[in-house]
Design a protein around this motif. Structure first.
Motif, PDB file in Angstrom:
ATOM      1  N   MET B   1      42.056  39.721  41.562  1.00  0.00           N
ATOM      2  CA  MET B   1      43.141  40.098  40.663  1.00  0.00           C
ATOM      3  C   MET B   1      42.725  39.835  39.230  1.00  0.00           C
ATOM      4  SD  MET B   1      46.120  38.422  42.900  1.00  0.00           S
ATOM      5  CE  MET B   1      44.880  37.383  43.576  1.00  0.00           C
ATOM      6  N   ARG B   2      43.195  40.672  38.389  1.00  0.00           N
ATOM      7  CA  ARG B   2      42.920  40.476  36.964  1.00  0.00           C
ATOM      8  C   ARG B   2      44.227  40.077  36.273  1.00  0.00           C
ATOM      9  NH1 ARG B   2      41.075  45.260  32.942  1.00  0.00           N
ATOM     10  NH2 ARG B   2      42.998  46.087  33.801  1.00  0.00           N
ATOM     11  N   PHE B   3      44.067  39.102  35.395  1.00  0.00           N
ATOM     12  CA  PHE B   3      45.215  38.617  34.639  1.00  0.00           C
ATOM     13  C   PHE B   3      44.959  38.888  33.169  1.00  0.00           C
ATOM     14  CE2 PHE B   3      44.676  36.060  38.444  1.00  0.00           C
ATOM     15  CZ  PHE B   3      45.944  36.053  39.013  1.00  0.00           C
ATOM     16  N   ASP B  21      38.854  40.081  37.520  1.00  0.00           N
ATOM     17  CA  ASP B  21      39.127  40.085  38.962  1.00  0.00           C
ATOM     18  C   ASP B  21      37.842  39.785  39.732  1.00  0.00           C
ATOM     19  OD1 ASP B  21      40.001  40.467  41.476  1.00  0.00           O
ATOM     20  OD2 ASP B  21      40.374  42.620  41.285  1.00  0.00           O
ATOM     21  N   HIS B  22      37.589  38.519  40.009  1.00  0.00           N
ATOM     22  CA  HIS B  22      36.469  38.105  40.847  1.00  0.00           C
ATOM     23  C   HIS B  22      37.000  37.119  41.873  1.00  0.00           C
ATOM     24  CE1 HIS B  22      33.744  39.944  37.989  1.00  0.00           C
ATOM     25  NE2 HIS B  22      34.271  39.211  36.981  1.00  0.00           N
ATOM     26  N   ASP B  73      46.966  42.832  37.860  1.00  0.00           N
ATOM     27  CA  ASP B  73      46.634  43.990  38.698  1.00  0.00           C
ATOM     28  C   ASP B  73      45.513  43.601  39.656  1.00  0.00           C
ATOM     29  OD1 ASP B  73      44.375  43.950  37.118  1.00  0.00           O
ATOM     30  OD2 ASP B  73      44.979  45.648  35.872  1.00  0.00           O
ATOM     31  N   GLY B  74      45.078  44.570  40.413  1.00  0.00           N
ATOM     32  CA  GLY B  74      44.032  44.269  41.377  1.00  0.00           C
ATOM     33  C   GLY B  74      44.577  43.634  42.641  1.00  0.00           C
ATOM     34  N   VAL B 848      39.110  30.320  40.222  1.00  0.00           N
ATOM     35  CA  VAL B 848      38.505  30.370  38.897  1.00  0.00           C
ATOM     36  C   VAL B 848      38.206  28.936  38.471  1.00  0.00           C
ATOM     37  CG1 VAL B 848      38.808  31.065  36.488  1.00  0.00           C
ATOM     38  CG2 VAL B 848      39.901  32.396  38.320  1.00  0.00           C
ATOM     39  N   VAL B 849      36.895  28.737  38.109  1.00  0.00           N
ATOM     40  CA  VAL B 849      36.506  27.391  37.665  1.00  0.00           C
ATOM     41  C   VAL B 849      36.274  27.457  36.161  1.00  0.00           C
ATOM     42  CG1 VAL B 849      34.869  25.493  37.951  1.00  0.00           C
ATOM     43  CG2 VAL B 849      35.367  27.001  39.871  1.00  0.00           C
ATOM     44  N   THR B 850      36.960  26.570  35.428  1.00  0.00           N
ATOM     45  CA  THR B 850      36.745  26.567  33.978  1.00  0.00           C
ATOM     46  C   THR B 850      35.933  25.340  33.603  1.00  0.00           C
ATOM     47  OG1 THR B 850      38.742  25.319  33.421  1.00  0.00           O
ATOM     48  CG2 THR B 850      38.974  27.694  33.637  1.00  0.00           C
TER      49      THR B 850
END
Lengths: 85, 887
Positions: B1-3, B21-22, B73-74, B848-850
Motif C-alpha cells: 500500500m502506498r500512503f 508500496d513495498h 492506495d494499493g 516499514v522500518v525507519t
C-alpha cells in the motif's frame, strides 16, 4: 455535561481495558476511606447505612451510560434510612 | 500500500509526503522531516490514539497539524482511501474522541464511515527506542489519563449534586447548630432558677412592704400619742365652755319660762312652749354638727365663706383640668407606666387574633417577626417593667391628683351640706320665733324682751361652744382613727338631716364629755396595744394597766412605741436591703434566662423554617414528601404532629417539660431534619470520596509511570508523598497490573525464558521469574531490559502481540520506528531476517522500518543501487526509501 462530552467520556472508557479493574480499585479504596472516617467523625448516620449509601452512589457513578439523577438518589437514600432495621 | 500525505500549503507540522508500496522497506532520512509523525498519523486514522500518554505532543498535534489529506492506495481490492484531517476541529475535544472520529473519510471518492476504513487497513507503530520500562510507563501514563478523565467527570457530577442538594437543603441546613440538647437543659435550668428568684423577690418585696407598713403604722401611733395629751386638754376646756354655755341657755330659758308663767296663756300654748324649750338644745346640736361639717369642708377647700354655684362650677372645672394635666405629665414622665399601658393594649389585640394570623409576619427588624413572637416579646418586656419603681415626682403628682379628686368630691357635696345646715338653722330659727310669738302674745313688757334678748345671746354663745367642742372632739377622733364616725369626710353624709321631731333621739351622743372622751381614748389605747410590735407590747400593757391619769399612761405608751419604731426601722432597712439583693439576683437570673432562651429560640426558629420548607406543597421538598414523611415517621413524628409544628411554630416554652407532647415532637422533628440534611450531605460526600480516589489514582499512576521510565519522569508530585497518600490498595493494583502485562505469553516466551510465572516487585521495580528449562530463579530490574538483546527480544514480543490484529481487518501495516540503535549495534540484519521469515504475511502485510540517515542522501541511494535494491530518493524533504531484497 454536554452530549459531546458524554460521548467523549464514553469513548475514553471504551478505550481503557482497565476500566472495570480501576472501578473496583476505586470502590475498595473508598470503602477503606469510609471505614477510617467513621471511626473519626461523628455523623448522626450509622456506619452500616453510610456503607450502603456509599455503594449506591458508587453504582450510580459507575453506570455512566445513564444520567445520574440527584432526585432519584436522594429519594432512595431517604427511604433506605427510613427502612433500616 | 502506498500512503501519501498532502496539504494545500506549506503550513503545518512537517510530514514525509509518501510511504511507497513495498511489503518491506526501509526509510532512511534526515531528522525532523516527519517520518515518525507519518506513522502516528496513520495510527491515528486507524482509530488508535498514539498521544494518550503525551499530552504536550497531542497539544502540538492539534494546534499545528493543520489541514492534511492522507491517501491510501494499493489495497488488494483496489480501493482508494482518502482521509481529510483538520486539526482545528479537534480543539476542545478529548483525544480519545478525536481518535474515534478524526475527520472525513472517503473510499473511492465516496464518503465512508471510519469503521469501513479501519476494516480495510490498520497501521501500528512499534518504537525501537521503547523498551519494557517505557512500555510499562506509557501504559500506566495512559491509565493515569483515563483516571484523570474519570476524576473530571466525577468532579462535574459532584458539583452538580452539590448545587442541587445545596439548594434543597438551604432551609434546613441551619438546624444543625449542634448541642441543642445541652441548650434545652440550660434553658430549663435557667427557667427554674428564674421562677425561684421571682418567688424570692416577690417574697422579699412583700416582706419589705409589710415592714415599711408596720413602721409607718407605729410612727402614726407615736405621732398620735404625742398630740393626744394636748388635744385632750383642749377638749376638756371646750367641754367646760360648752357646759357653761348650756347652763346659761337653761338659765335664760328658765327666766323666760318664769316670765311666761306670770302671763295668762292658754293650756295649748303652755304645752307648745314647753315642747319648744325641750327641743331647742337638740336642734342646736344638730345645727352645730352641720356647721362643723360645713366648716370642715370650707377648711379643706380653703373657702372663707360659702361658695356660690358659679364658683363651685369654676373650681370643679379647674380641678378637672388640673387632673388631666397631671395625668398627661405622668404618662410622659413615667415612661414605664405609659409603655406598660400601651403594651397591654397591643398585646391584647395580638393575642385576640386568630391562630393562623398569629403565624403571619407583622414586622421586620433585622429579620421577619411573627405576630406571636411580637406578643411574647411585649409580654416579656412588660414583665420587666412591672418592677420599675415610680419616680418621686410621679408619686407626688399622683398624690396631687388624689387631693384634687377629694376637692372635687367635696365641691360636689357642698350643696347638700349647705341645704342641711340651712335646714337645721331654719328649725332653730323657727322654734325661737314661735317661742317668742307665743310668749310675746302673752306679755309685751320690756322685761320679757330683755330676757328674751339674753336668752338669744346665750343660745348664740352655746352654738359657738358646741362648734368648738365638736372641733376638739373631731381632732381627737381623727387622731385615733375615728374620722368616719364624725361624718366629716366626703360622701359620708349623716342621716340626721331630717329633723323628724318624733325620731329625734340621738343614739350616740354627738357631744362627748371629758370623761366620755377619756374613756374613748383609753379604749383606743387598749385596742392599739393589741397590734403593736411584740417587743413593745409588754411595756405598753404595763402602761395601760396602771392607775395613773390618762395623760401619764399615754406618755408611757409613747416611750414604748418609740422603741418599737427604732426596732422596726432597723428591720425595714434590712428588708429593704434584702429586697434590693433579691431584685438584683432576679435581674441576673432574668438575663441568664434570656440568654438561654435566645439560644433555644434561634434553634427553634431555624427548625420552624426547616419544617415549613419540608412541608411546603409548592416548595423544593414537595417531590420528596413521601420519603420525608417516612423519615419523620421513623423518628417518631406523626403526620398530625408534623402539621401542628408547621401550623404553630415551636417556641421555647414548649421545651420546659420533657413529657410535653410538643417537646417530644420538636425533638423528633429536629432529629428528622438533621437526618435528612445529613443524608443529603452524605450523598455529596460519598460522590466526593469517589472523585478524590480517582484523583489520587490519576496522580499516583502519573507519578509511578515516571518512576518506571525517565522518559515519563515529569511528574509534579513527590514520589514519597504520593506513596504515603495512596493506600496499599493502589500500589497492589499497580503491581498486579504490571505483573499481568509481563505475563503475556509473548513476553514470557521472548523475555522470560518461557517462565510460567512472572512477578513484578513494586518496592525495587524488579521482575522475577523462573526459567522453565533450568528451574533457575531470575530477578532483574526493569531498566536492565534496555540492552540490545533485550530490546530485540522485546520488539519481537511486541510484534507477536499484534498477531491478532489481522483477524479484524484486510491489511495490517507496521512501522518499526526509531530503529537506529539496531543499525548501530549491527542487529539490523537479524531484525530484517526475523521480519521476512516470521512477521511478514503472518503478523503484518507490510512493514516499514525507519532509521536515521547514515550518510548523505546520495550515498545512501547509491549504496542501495549498488546492492540492486531500487531505492527512491525524496528530496526535499530528504529521505530515501529502500525496498527489501525479497521483493
Amino acid at each position: 455535561m454536554t452530549d459531546e462530552a458524554d460521548n467523549a467520556a464514553a469513548s475514553a472508557v471504551s478505550r481503557s481495558k482497565y476500566a472495570d479493574s480501576l472501578d473496583e480499585l476505586i470502590e475498595s479504596m473508598v470503602e477503606v476511606e469510609l471505614d477510617a472516617l467513621q471511626v473519626a467523625d461523628k455523623s448522626a448516620l450509622d456506619a452500616e447505612y453510610r456503607n450502603q449509601l456509599q455503594r449506591r452512589v458508587i453504582a450510580a457513578l459507575r453506570a455512566r451510560d445513564q444520567q445520574l439523577d440527584p432526585k432519584v438518589l436522594l429519594t432512595s437514600a431517604l427511604e433506605l434510612w427510613a427502612e433500616r432495621p | 500500500m502506498r500512503f501519501q500525505f498532502s496539504r494545500s500549503g506549506d503550513d503545518g507540522l512537517p510530514v514525509i509526503p509518501v510511504v511507497p508500496d513495498h511489503r518491506l522497506s526501509t526509510i532512511e532520512g534526515r531528522n525532523g522531516i516527519g517520518k515518525t509523525l507519518a506513522a502516528r498519523i496513520l495510527e491515528f486514522v486507524s482509530g488508535e490514539q498514539p498521544f494518550t500518554a503525551l499530552p504536550k505532543a497531542w497539544e502540538s498535534f492539534c494546534n499545528d497539524l493543520g489541514l492534511l489529506t492522507v491517501t491510501i492506495d494499493g489495497l488488494p481490492g483496489g480501493e482508494i482511501v482518502r482521509c481529510e484531517l483538520d486539526s482545528s476541529n479537534w480543539r476542545g475535544r478529548s483525544e480519545a474522541d478525536c481518535a474515534v472520529n478524526p475527520g472525513d473519510a472517503f473510499i473511492n471518492e465516496k464518503a465512508a464511515a471510519w469503521e469501513a476504513v479501519r476494516g480495510l487497513v490498520q497501521v501500528r507503530r512499534i518504537a525501537g527506542d521503547e523498551g519494557l520500562g517505557e512500555t510499562l510507563a506509557r501504559t500506566l501514563r495512559e491509565t493515569s489519563f483515563f483516571a484523570r478523565d474519570r476524576d473530571r467527570e466525577t468532579s462535574a457530577i459532584v458539583d452538580e449534586l452539590g448545587a442541587q442538594l445545596g439548594e434543597l437543603t438551604d432551609d434546613i441546613v441551619s438546624v444543625r447548630v449542634g448541642g441543642h440538647v445541652e441548650d434545652i437543659d440550660q434553658y430549663r435550668l435557667a427557667s427554674r432558677e428564674l421562677d425561684a428568684a421571682t418567688t424570692k423577690a416577690d417574697d422579699a418585696a412583700s416582706a419589705q412592704e409589710r415592714a415599711v407598713a408596720r413602721l409607718e403604722e407605729h410612727k402614726a401611733i407615736a405621732a398620735t400619742l404625742t398630740v393626744l395629751p394636748e388635744l385632750l386638754l383642749e377638749h376638756s376646756a371646750a367641754s367646760v365652755a360648752y357646759a357653761k354655755a348650756e347652763a346659761s341657755v337653761r338659765a335664760a330659758d328658765r327666766k323666760l319660762t318664769d316670765f311666761g308663767r306670770q302671763q295668762v296663756v292658754n293650756a295649748e300654748n303652755e304645752a307648745r312652749i314647753n315642747w319648744l324649750v325641750s327641743r331647742l338644745p337638740s336642734r342646736m346640736r344638730l345645727l352645730a354638727n352641720t356647721r362643723v361639717e360645713e366648716q370642715a369642708a370650707h377648711a379643706f377647700l380653703k373657702a372663707e365663706a360659702r361658695l356660690s354655684d358659679a364658683e363651685r362650677r369654676r373650681r370643679t372645672q379647674e380641678a378637672d383640668r388640673e387632673i388631666s394635666k397631671l395625668d398627661e405629665e405622668n404618662k410622659s414622665g413615667y415612661l414605664a407606666g405609659t409603655i406598660r399601658e400601651a403594651q397591654q393594649n397591643i398585646e391584647g389585640e395580638l393575642r385576640a387574633m386568630p391562630k393562623a394570623a398569629q403565624q403571619e409576619r407583622i414586622a421586620t427588624i433585622g429579620r421577619d417577626i411573627r405576630v406571636f413572637e411580637l406578643a411574647d416579646g411585649i409580654a416579656a418586656r412588660r414583665k420587666q417593667l412591672e418592677g420599675v419603681p415610680k419616680p418621686d415626682e410621679v408619686a407626688e403628682r399622683e398624690r396631687a391628683i388624689e387631693r384634687l379628686r377629694n376637692e372635687r368630691a367635696r365641691l360636689g357635696a357642698l350643696p347638700d351640706i349647705y341645704r342641711r345646715t340651712d335646714q337645721k338653722q331654719k328649725l332653730v330659727d323657727d322654734g325661737l320665733s314661735e317661742l317668742i310669738d307665743l310668749r310675746g302674745a302673752a306679755d309685751e313688757g320690756q322685761a320679757f324682751l330683755d330676757a328674751n334678748e339674753r336668752a338669744t345671746a346665750a343660745r348664740t354663745e352655746m352654738l359657738s361652744a358646741t362648734v368648738a367642742l365638736r372641733e376638739r372632739q373631731a381632732a381627737i377622733e381623727t387622731a385615733i382613727g375615728l374620722e368616719a364616725d364624725l361624718g366629716l369626710g366626703p360622701g359620708s353624709s349623716r342621716t340626721d338631716d331630717d329633723d323628724d321631731e318624733a325620731s329625734d333621739s340621738p343614739e350616740t351622743p354627738l357631744l362627748l364629755t371629758a370623761d366620755q372622751m377619756a374613756e374613748r381614748v383609753s379604749a383606743w389605747v387598749s385596742r392599739t396595744g393589741d397590734n403593736i410590735d411584740q417587743r413593745a407590747s409588754r411595756a405598753w400593757a404595763d402602761a395601760v394597766k396602771g392607775s395613773a391619769p390618762l395623760a401619764a399612761r399615754i406618755k408611757k405608751c409613747e416611750s414604748a412605741i418609740v422603741k418599737a419604731v427604732a426596732n422596726l426601722s432597723a428591720e425595714a432597712a434590712v428588708a429593704d436591703a434584702e429586697r434590693s439583693a433579691s431584685d438584683e439576683a432576679l435581674e441576673a437570673r432574668a438575663a441568664a434566662q434570656d440568654r438561654a432562651e435566645d439560644a433555644v429560640a434561634t434553634w427553634l426558629d431555624r427548625l420552624g423554617d426547616a419544617v415549613r420548607s419540608l412541608h411546603h406543597e409548592a416548595g423544593p421538598w414537595a417531590p420528596y414528601r413521601a420519603a420525608v414523611d417516612r423519615v419523620l415517621n421513623r423518628v417518631g413524628l406523626r403526620g398530625d404532629a408534623f402539621a401542628d409544628l408547621v401550623e404553630s411554630p415551636p417556641r421555647p416554652a414548649d421545651l420546659l417539660r420533657e413529657d410535653d407532647p410538643r417537646c417530644v415532637a420538636i425533638l423528633a422533628a429536629t432529629q428528622g431534619v438533621e437526618a435528612i440534611e445529613e443524608i443529603a450531605g452524605e450523598i455529596e460526600a460519598a460522590a466526593a470520596r469517589v472523585r478524590d480516589q480517582w484523583s489520587n489514582t490519576a496522580n499516583y499512576l502519573y507519578q509511578f509511570s515516571g518512576e518506571l521510565s525517565t522518559r515519563y519522569d515529569d511528574s509534579p508530585f513527590d514520589a514519597k508523598s504520593m506513596r504515603a497518600a495512596t493506600g496499599v490498595h493502589l500500589t497492589k493494583w499497580a503491581e498486579r497490573t504490571i505483573t499481568a502485562l509481563l505475563s503475556s505469553p509473548e513476553l514470557r516466551a521472548e523475555l522470560f525464558n518461557g517462565s510460567e510465572l512472572v512477578t513484578f516487585n513494586m518496592s525495587d521495580l524488579t521482575v522475577s521469574w523462573t526459567e522453565s528449562a533450568t528451574n533457575r530463579k531470575r530477578r532483574r530490574p526493569i531498566e536492565a531490559f534496555s540492552s540490545g538483546e533485550q530490546v530485540f527480544a522485546y520488539t519481537k514480543a511486541k510484534l507477536e502481540l499484534l498477531r491478532e490484529l489481522r483477524h479484524g481487518t484486510t491489511q495490517v501495516v507496521v512501522f518499526l520506528d526509531e530503529f537506529g540503535a539496531f543499525v548501530a549495534r549491527d542487529r539490523f540484519a537479524q531484525l530484517v531476517t526475523y521480519i521476512e521469515h516470521d512477521a511478514l504475511g503472518t503478523i503484518a502485510d507490510q512493514i516499514v522500518v525507519t532509521v536515521p540517515l547514515s550518510g548523505s542522501l546520495e550515498q545512501v541511494r547509491d549504496g542501495a543501487t549498488l546492492a540492486n535494491l531500487k531505492p527512491e530518493l525524496f528530496d526535499p524533504p530528504g529521505y530515501v526509501v529502500i525496498p527489501a531484497r525479497t521483493e
